[in-house]
Design an enzyme around this catalytic site. Structure first.
Site, PDB file in Angstrom:
ATOM      1  N   GLY A  41       0.790  -1.212   0.000  1.00 54.20           N
ATOM      2  CA  GLY A  41       0.000   0.000   0.000  1.00 54.20           C
ATOM      3  C   GLY A  41       0.828   1.269   0.000  1.00 54.20           C
ATOM      4  N   TYR A  42       0.163   2.375   0.263  1.00 56.72           N
ATOM      5  CA  TYR A  42       0.703   3.731   0.128  1.00 56.72           C
ATOM      6  C   TYR A  42       1.361   3.830  -1.247  1.00 56.72           C
ATOM      7  CZ  TYR A  42       1.572   8.341   1.872  1.00 56.72           C
ATOM      8  OH  TYR A  42       1.528   9.703   2.055  1.00 56.72           O
ATOM      9  N   LEU A  43       0.536   3.678  -2.265  1.00 54.12           N
ATOM     10  CA  LEU A  43       1.006   3.480  -3.625  1.00 54.12           C
ATOM     11  C   LEU A  43       1.675   4.727  -4.196  1.00 54.12           C
ATOM     12  CD1 LEU A  43      -2.094   1.563  -5.044  1.00 54.12           C
ATOM     13  CD2 LEU A  43      -0.069   0.629  -3.911  1.00 54.12           C
ATOM     14  N   HIS A  68       4.598   1.574  -8.095  1.00 54.24           N
ATOM     15  CA  HIS A  68       3.531   0.575  -8.074  1.00 54.24           C
ATOM     16  C   HIS A  68       2.667   0.671  -9.330  1.00 54.24           C
ATOM     17  CE1 HIS A  68       4.139   1.154  -3.571  1.00 54.24           C
ATOM     18  NE2 HIS A  68       4.415  -0.121  -3.765  1.00 54.24           N
ATOM     19  N   LYS A  88      13.763  -2.368  -7.557  1.00 54.81           N
ATOM     20  CA  LYS A  88      14.296  -1.730  -6.349  1.00 54.81           C
ATOM     21  C   LYS A  88      14.480  -2.761  -5.238  1.00 54.81           C
ATOM     22  CE  LYS A  88      11.834   0.634  -3.403  1.00 54.81           C
ATOM     23  NZ  LYS A  88      12.238   0.055  -2.071  1.00 54.81           N
ATOM     24  N   VAL A 139      11.575   2.641 -10.697  1.00 59.52           N
ATOM     25  CA  VAL A 139      11.050   3.952 -11.083  1.00 59.52           C
ATOM     26  C   VAL A 139      11.651   4.986 -10.136  1.00 59.52           C
ATOM     27  CG1 VAL A 139       8.981   5.368 -11.358  1.00 59.52           C
ATOM     28  CG2 VAL A 139       8.931   2.937 -11.975  1.00 59.52           C
ATOM     29  N   MET A 156      11.811   5.538  -6.011  1.00 54.26           N
ATOM     30  CA  MET A 156      10.513   5.737  -5.379  1.00 54.26           C
ATOM     31  C   MET A 156      10.278   4.654  -4.330  1.00 54.26           C
ATOM     32  SD  MET A 156       7.898   7.087  -8.285  1.00 54.26           S
ATOM     33  CE  MET A 156       8.149   8.716  -9.004  1.00 54.26           C
TER      34      MET A 156
END
Length: 291
Positions: free
Chosen positions: A31-33, A37, A149, A176, A184
């Site tokens: 989550g916390y996209l 993502h 990553k 990314v 990110m």
């Protein structure tokens, strides 16, 4: 888009698609996209008929002094991002759905889980392998999408998939980055403005070493030194290692196999990881990749 919290409901929702022979893609997240993502979602939509994105902050991959309780969460925001990105099913189970009170079986990864993050986070990859295996069994995807990553995580998951004969194709998507190069991460939100400026030195160091590699440098110690020279504004470098891209063992000089330069560093109390793949030219002029 369907938002689902129960495994039985998820399987029911996917049953018709399976009858029609549709390909299912899974994007596992906590989550916390962010855009990283969403790049995975885009890759899944390109290669799959139905994209399932899971959100589950997995307690078994956090150590006792890590940030499980404070890990960033914003389900309403994530749900809207998923709708906008074309996710078909958002699967967001709670901890009891994934780990009922009777749960006692874990997946124990091998040597790939030992170095790098595994050396500093005991049990982390045991938790990762277990929850990913469970998600694979819950969703039964044809493809699963992960970001480079988390290079070591990708290696562990790929090995688990092969070793346990799981019928899932693992797809790794390039990291990314922000415009300044910072990888990110959901944990970037922990950084202050000043910490954000210091954190970018991690990627600068790795990318500087990658530039030297592309220019012909093959000495392992020199490449590590080039990266380390840039990492002068973080509070602590936990590790900076150049490893064989397949075995994750220390790379040997001169580099003759695909390698990964991996780093973990702290800016304040925030732990950040990043890596670059050093790909060797092949006779046809292309480059062999580490994954």
């Amino acid at each position: 888009m369907q938002a689902i919290t129960r495994v039985a409901e998820l399987r029911h929702a996917l049953a018709e698609a399976r009858k029609e022979g549709k390909r299912v893609g899974l994007v596992p997240t906590m989550g916390y996209l962010h855009e990283g993502h969403l790049a995975l979602v885009q890759a899944s939509r390109t290669r799959s008929d139905i994209t399932v994105l899971s959100i589950f902050v997995n307690p078994t991959q956090f150590g006792p002094n890590e940030d499980l309780s404070t890990y960033p969460r914003d389900f309403i925001r994530d749900e809207q991002l998923c709708r906008n990105a074309g996710v078909a099913i958002l699967f967001a189970p709670d901890a009891r759905e994934v780990y009922p009170t009777t749960f006692e079986t874990f997946v124990e990864p091998g040597d790939l889980a030992m170095p790098l993050c595994g050396a500093y986070r005991p049990g982390h990859f045991r938790g990762v392998a277990t929850v990913v295996c469970k998600l694979f069994n819950m969703v039964q995807p044809d493809l699963a999408f992960f970001g480079q990553k988390d290079f070591q995580q990708c290696a562990v998951v790929r090995r688990m998939t092969v070793d346990l004969d799981l019928p899932v194709n693992i797809v790794t998507i390039p990291t990314v980055r922000e415009p300044d190069g910072l990888a990110m991460s959901s944990r970037n939100r922990y950084l202050s403005e000043e910490g954000r400026r210091r954190a970018v030195t991690i990627s600068r160091g790795l990318l500087a070493a990658a530039d030297k590699f592309r220019s012909g440098e093959r000495d392992v110690e020199k490449l590590i030194a080039i990266a380390k020279e840039q990492l002068n504004r973080v509070d602590r470098v936990q590790y900076l290692e150049l490893v064989d891209a397949h075995t994750l063992k220390a790379a040997e000089s001169p580099l003759q196999r695909p390698a990964a330069l991996c780093a973990a560093a702290y800016v304040g109390s925030t732990r950040l990881i990043d890596n670059v793949i050093l790909s060797l030219p092949t006779p046809d002029g292309k480059r062999s990749l580490g994954d």
